[in-house]
Design a protein around this motif. Structure first.
Motif, PDB file in Angstrom:
ATOM      1  N   LEU A   1       0.838  -1.202   0.000  1.00  0.00           N
ATOM      2  CA  LEU A   1       0.000   0.000   0.000  1.00  0.00           C
ATOM      3  C   LEU A   1       0.869   1.247   0.000  1.00  0.00           C
ATOM      4  O   LEU A   1       1.838   1.347   0.766  1.00  0.00           O
ATOM      5  CB  LEU A   1      -0.894   0.002   1.240  1.00  0.00           C
ATOM      6  CG  LEU A   1      -1.689   1.285   1.528  1.00  0.00           C
ATOM      7  CD1 LEU A   1      -2.826   1.438   0.536  1.00  0.00           C
ATOM      8  CD2 LEU A   1      -2.214   1.274   2.967  1.00  0.00           C
ATOM      9  N   GLY A   2       0.514   2.210  -0.846  1.00  0.00           N
ATOM     10  CA  GLY A   2       1.127   3.527  -0.813  1.00  0.00           C
ATOM     11  C   GLY A   2       0.144   4.534  -0.246  1.00  0.00           C
ATOM     12  O   GLY A   2      -0.990   4.643  -0.731  1.00  0.00           O
ATOM     13  N   ARG A   3       0.544   5.245   0.798  1.00  0.00           N
ATOM     14  CA  ARG A   3      -0.323   6.244   1.426  1.00  0.00           C
ATOM     15  C   ARG A   3       0.505   7.495   1.714  1.00  0.00           C
ATOM     16  O   ARG A   3       1.622   7.410   2.229  1.00  0.00           O
ATOM     17  CB  ARG A   3      -0.935   5.702   2.708  1.00  0.00           C
ATOM     18  CG  ARG A   3      -1.775   6.712   3.485  1.00  0.00           C
ATOM     19  CD  ARG A   3      -2.580   6.034   4.572  1.00  0.00           C
ATOM     20  NE  ARG A   3      -3.661   5.245   4.008  1.00  0.00           N
ATOM     21  CZ  ARG A   3      -4.438   4.420   4.719  1.00  0.00           C
ATOM     22  NH1 ARG A   3      -4.232   4.250   6.011  1.00  0.00           N
ATOM     23  NH2 ARG A   3      -5.417   3.740   4.129  1.00  0.00           N
ATOM     24  N   ARG A   4      -0.062   8.662   1.396  1.00  0.00           N
ATOM     25  CA  ARG A   4       0.670   9.911   1.553  1.00  0.00           C
ATOM     26  C   ARG A   4       0.725  10.334   3.022  1.00  0.00           C
ATOM     27  O   ARG A   4      -0.279  10.307   3.730  1.00  0.00           O
ATOM     28  CB  ARG A   4       0.020  11.023   0.726  1.00  0.00           C
ATOM     29  CG  ARG A   4       0.933  12.227   0.529  1.00  0.00           C
ATOM     30  CD  ARG A   4       0.223  13.340  -0.196  1.00  0.00           C
ATOM     31  NE  ARG A   4      -0.057  13.039  -1.585  1.00  0.00           N
ATOM     32  CZ  ARG A   4       0.793  13.252  -2.590  1.00  0.00           C
ATOM     33  NH1 ARG A   4       2.007  13.721  -2.334  1.00  0.00           N
ATOM     34  NH2 ARG A   4       0.447  13.002  -3.830  1.00  0.00           N
ATOM     35  N   THR A  53       3.492   0.236   2.958  1.00  0.00           N
ATOM     36  CA  THR A  53       3.021  -0.725   3.954  1.00  0.00           C
ATOM     37  C   THR A  53       2.734  -2.054   3.277  1.00  0.00           C
ATOM     38  O   THR A  53       1.810  -2.159   2.451  1.00  0.00           O
ATOM     39  CB  THR A  53       1.733  -0.225   4.635  1.00  0.00           C
ATOM     40  OG1 THR A  53       1.972   1.062   5.209  1.00  0.00           O
ATOM     41  CG2 THR A  53       1.282  -1.204   5.711  1.00  0.00           C
ATOM     42  N   PRO A  54       3.501  -3.108   3.566  1.00  0.00           N
ATOM     43  CA  PRO A  54       3.228  -4.406   2.948  1.00  0.00           C
ATOM     44  C   PRO A  54       1.899  -4.967   3.426  1.00  0.00           C
ATOM     45  O   PRO A  54       1.578  -4.904   4.616  1.00  0.00           O
ATOM     46  CB  PRO A  54       4.411  -5.275   3.399  1.00  0.00           C
ATOM     47  CG  PRO A  54       4.954  -4.594   4.606  1.00  0.00           C
ATOM     48  CD  PRO A  54       4.678  -3.137   4.450  1.00  0.00           C
ATOM     49  N   LEU A  55       1.129  -5.506   2.494  1.00  0.00           N
ATOM     50  CA  LEU A  55      -0.179  -6.093   2.807  1.00  0.00           C
ATOM     51  C   LEU A  55      -0.152  -7.609   2.720  1.00  0.00           C
ATOM     52  O   LEU A  55      -1.199  -8.261   2.818  1.00  0.00           O
ATOM     53  CB  LEU A  55      -1.238  -5.538   1.846  1.00  0.00           C
ATOM     54  CG  LEU A  55      -1.373  -4.022   1.787  1.00  0.00           C
ATOM     55  CD1 LEU A  55      -2.497  -3.623   0.839  1.00  0.00           C
ATOM     56  CD2 LEU A  55      -1.604  -3.425   3.177  1.00  0.00           C
ATOM     57  N   SER A  56       1.026  -8.175   2.511  1.00  0.00           N
ATOM     58  CA  SER A  56       1.155  -9.623   2.422  1.00  0.00           C
ATOM     59  C   SER A  56       2.552 -10.018   2.858  1.00  0.00           C
ATOM     60  O   SER A  56       3.446  -9.179   2.991  1.00  0.00           O
ATOM     61  CB  SER A  56       0.904 -10.111   0.984  1.00  0.00           C
ATOM     62  OG  SER A  56       1.889  -9.579   0.100  1.00  0.00           O
ATOM     63  N   THR A  57       2.729 -11.302   3.107  1.00  0.00           N
ATOM     64  CA  THR A  57       4.022 -11.890   3.447  1.00  0.00           C
ATOM     65  C   THR A  57       4.435 -12.822   2.323  1.00  0.00           C
ATOM     66  O   THR A  57       3.582 -13.420   1.660  1.00  0.00           O
ATOM     67  CB  THR A  57       3.922 -12.668   4.774  1.00  0.00           C
ATOM     68  OG1 THR A  57       3.586 -11.757   5.827  1.00  0.00           O
ATOM     69  CG2 THR A  57       5.215 -13.359   5.131  1.00  0.00           C
ATOM     70  N   THR A 102      -5.208 -10.369   4.835  1.00  0.00           N
ATOM     71  CA  THR A 102      -5.061  -9.139   5.618  1.00  0.00           C
ATOM     72  C   THR A 102      -6.167  -8.160   5.222  1.00  0.00           C
ATOM     73  O   THR A 102      -6.663  -8.200   4.096  1.00  0.00           O
ATOM     74  CB  THR A 102      -3.696  -8.472   5.385  1.00  0.00           C
ATOM     75  OG1 THR A 102      -3.590  -8.053   4.012  1.00  0.00           O
ATOM     76  CG2 THR A 102      -2.558  -9.423   5.712  1.00  0.00           C
ATOM     77  N   THR A 103      -6.539  -7.275   6.136  1.00  0.00           N
ATOM     78  CA  THR A 103      -7.592  -6.287   5.880  1.00  0.00           C
ATOM     79  C   THR A 103      -7.054  -4.893   6.141  1.00  0.00           C
ATOM     80  O   THR A 103      -6.407  -4.647   7.165  1.00  0.00           O
ATOM     81  CB  THR A 103      -8.811  -6.546   6.787  1.00  0.00           C
ATOM     82  OG1 THR A 103      -9.290  -7.875   6.571  1.00  0.00           O
ATOM     83  CG2 THR A 103      -9.929  -5.560   6.474  1.00  0.00           C
ATOM     84  N   THR A 104      -7.318  -3.981   5.209  1.00  0.00           N
ATOM     85  CA  THR A 104      -6.845  -2.595   5.311  1.00  0.00           C
ATOM     86  C   THR A 104      -7.995  -1.652   5.010  1.00  0.00           C
ATOM     87  O   THR A 104      -8.729  -1.852   4.025  1.00  0.00           O
ATOM     88  CB  THR A 104      -5.705  -2.334   4.311  1.00  0.00           C
ATOM     89  OG1 THR A 104      -4.642  -3.258   4.557  1.00  0.00           O
ATOM     90  CG2 THR A 104      -5.188  -0.905   4.423  1.00  0.00           C
ATOM     91  N   ASN A 140      10.242  -2.494  -1.459  1.00  0.00           N
ATOM     92  CA  ASN A 140       8.897  -1.937  -1.282  1.00  0.00           C
ATOM     93  C   ASN A 140       8.925  -0.418  -1.385  1.00  0.00           C
ATOM     94  O   ASN A 140       8.072   0.201  -2.046  1.00  0.00           O
ATOM     95  CB  ASN A 140       8.330  -2.322   0.092  1.00  0.00           C
ATOM     96  CG  ASN A 140       8.065  -3.809   0.229  1.00  0.00           C
ATOM     97  OD1 ASN A 140       8.157  -4.559  -0.735  1.00  0.00           O
ATOM     98  ND2 ASN A 140       7.742  -4.233   1.439  1.00  0.00           N
ATOM     99  N   GLU A 141       9.905   0.196  -0.718  1.00  0.00           N
ATOM    100  CA  GLU A 141       9.980   1.658  -0.700  1.00  0.00           C
ATOM    101  C   GLU A 141      10.278   2.212  -2.089  1.00  0.00           C
ATOM    102  O   GLU A 141       9.734   3.251  -2.480  1.00  0.00           O
ATOM    103  CB  GLU A 141      11.053   2.115   0.292  1.00  0.00           C
ATOM    104  CG  GLU A 141      10.662   1.960   1.753  1.00  0.00           C
ATOM    105  CD  GLU A 141      10.616   0.507   2.198  1.00  0.00           C
ATOM    106  OE1 GLU A 141      11.393  -0.318   1.650  1.00  0.00           O
ATOM    107  OE2 GLU A 141       9.793   0.185   3.078  1.00  0.00           O
TER     108      GLU A 141
END
Length: 523
Positions: A248-251, A260-264, A344-346, A369-370
């Motif tokens: 996830l990308g969030r400002r 923010t990783p949403l999985s492993t 996962t839930t976001t 990721n970054e």
């Protein structure tokens, strides 16, 4: 050493693993560039004027003409598509691209939007939006089966779960656990059909042609990464089976993006997975070895891969009667591999311009990721989608410096980095390519499709010779340097009334691989 077709010298940087990648000295523009693949190693050279550029000899040498910049761009964009989503329900666009390394590509993908009518007269309906990327291995058939069936299996279980919850109170949502269980049930039901029901049909029919058709998706395998967005709750669920990844990308308040990783990444080398397998299969020291299941298969969760799920008796029977693989000598107490995902839930914030990148591991072994989130943020500075994705400050001068700055200056917050223990593996290709991750000017913004933009920069970005070399290599040699790549970028946002067409339409600017005419929408 001397180039095989001329006197130009090349310098080969060697990684700790012994892999080499060319660092050519400057050559005259008028001279054609070439790659030489010899005994698994890669060299650069030049092609003297008039020489045939596909020479072969008894030493196994292959001389290949390098792609031009226009050919590179055409290859990168061949399988790109972009869709504008005018539904007014939190998603404004998604971009997708594929780049094969295997021939044929073993990756696949699927997208679907389901219009869900309201069960309450006082409420409007909602959209269920699905995006899936499927990383096949040992063949393409399992991932193709997932493209055809996985979303339908999951949507069917979700429909049943939501209906059950609304029988008592029409506006009631199912519990979080019930929704997660429905997604997991859709995954495992499809895998049971692929892996077990197919065998029963084969044994009943006793037909080798039918066995060849039905057992192919069971004998190959595929990871699966599926995102499910409910526009009514604005919740995004990511179900992961295998080692594809969603981030996830969030400002942030400072204008930069956070990743923010949403999985492993679920592999035999992920400590939590190795511990689970050791507990399920005690007294089997080789249940994981060298980060692989029974020392062979890397993903610990996958569809198909029946040789890790069928009993020893069944495998021996199929091997003798048909053409299944000979059982692994370490096989004792299958199944070792499961298709059950971790979900996962976001909570998504469309008004903040959230976006999600989903990709097979071919991308994550090249970029962190970054870097991926920062690159999309960099792309948005040049390609603002709407009010939720504004261009910073104003005009060209505001965003041009970030394109010229070192990679560390990407508009993204730094993090502690990846670790094998968490399953977020660090990129492995930079050392192989001889790239300094801190070198300045690594990245470019040359594409109107955000997914293609990520792939171009994963292959070298501003280093045009690197991008050309990696794309010039054909299968099977290319697989030594890059995997199949499938990337999706999903942009959330709030549309104005003028943009709410109620349709999903092709964005022609980001869809150079196909003409917009005649391409069906995803609704």
């Amino acid at each position: 050493m001397q180039g095989a077709t001329g006197s130009n010298k090349v310098t080969l940087l060697e990684s700790p693993a012994g892999n080499k990648f060319p660092q050519p000295e400057p050559i005259q523009e008028a001279v054609q560039k070439a790659l030489i693949v010899e005994r698994g190693e890669l060299y650069t050279s030049v092609i003297p004027e008039g020489q045939v550029f596909k020479d072969t000899d008894d030493a196994g040498r292959r001389v290949i003409k390098m792609l031009t910049e226009d050919q590179v761009t055409a290859k990168l964009r061949k399988k790109e598509m972009s869709y504008n989503v005018g539904r007014g329900r939190g998603v404004v666009r998604y971009d997708v691209v594929q780049l094969p390394s295997n021939d044929p590509i073993e990756d696949d993908h699927a997208e679907k939007i389901v219009d869900v009518p309201s069960t309450d007269d006082t409420a409007s309906g909602s959209d269920w939006m699905f995006w899936g990327v499927f990383d096949g291995h040992s063949g393409w058939t399992t991932s193709a089966k997932l493209r055809q069936s996985l979303i339908s299996f999951v949507a069917r279980e979700l429909n049943s779960t939501y209906r059950s919850a609304s029988k008592s109170v029409p506006s009631l949502f199912p519990s979080a656990e019930a929704i997660d269980d429905a997604i997991k049930k859709g995954f495992t039901k499809l895998d049971h059909e692929i892996t077990h029901e197919s065998v029963q049909r084969v044994l009943k029919a006793q037909s080798k042609p039918l066995a060849a058709e039905l057992l192919a998706p069971a004998l190959s395998g595929s990871c699966a990464l599926l995102s499910f967005y409910d526009s009514r709750s604005k919740e995004l669920r990511v179900a992961c089976t295998g080692d594809s990844r969603a981030v996830l990308g969030r400002r942030s308040a400072n204008g930069k993006w956070t990743a923010t990783p949403l999985s492993t990444d679920f592999t035999g080398g992920t400590e939590s997975e190795a511990a689970r397998l050791r507990a399920e299969h005690p007294n089997e020291p080789y249940v994981t070895a060298n980060g692989r299941i029974l020392g062979s298969l890397e993903p610990s969760r996958a569809f198909g891969d029946a040789s890790y799920k069928w009993s020893l008796e069944l495998q021996s029977k199929l091997h003798g009667t048909y053409f299944a693989r000979r059982p692994n000598p370490r096989l004792k107490t299958p199944p070792y591999v499961t298709a059950e995902p971790i979900v996962t839930t976001t909570q998504i914030a469309p008004e903040k311009g959230d976006f999600v990148v989903m990709a097979t591991d071919g991308l994550w072994e090249m970029l962190t990721n970054e870097e991926v989130i920062g690159l999309v943020g960099m792309w948005l500075e040049k390609n603002p989608l709407n009010a939720a994705h504004p261009k910073p400050a104003s005009g060209l001068k505001a965003w041009l410096p970030s394109f010229l700055a070192p990679s560390a200056a990407l508009p993204v917050e730094a993090s502690g980095g990846a670790s094998d223990a968490s399953g977020q593996r660090a990129p492995i290709r930079l050392a192989q390519y001889g790239i300094d991750p801190e070198q300045s000017g690594r990245f470019v913004v040359d594409d109107a499709n955000a997914a293609t933009h990520l792939v171009r920069n994963a292959l070298g970005g501003a280093n045009k010779d690197m991008v050309s070399a990696l794309l010039t290599l054909a299968a099977p040699n290319s697989r030594r340097y890059r995997d199949d790549l499938t990337v999706e970028v999903i942009f959330f946002g709030e549309e104005g009334e003028a943009s709410r067409t109620g349709r999903v339409e092709v964005n022609a600017e980001g869809s150079k691989g196909k003409t917009a005419e005649g391409v069906k929408a995803k609704l």
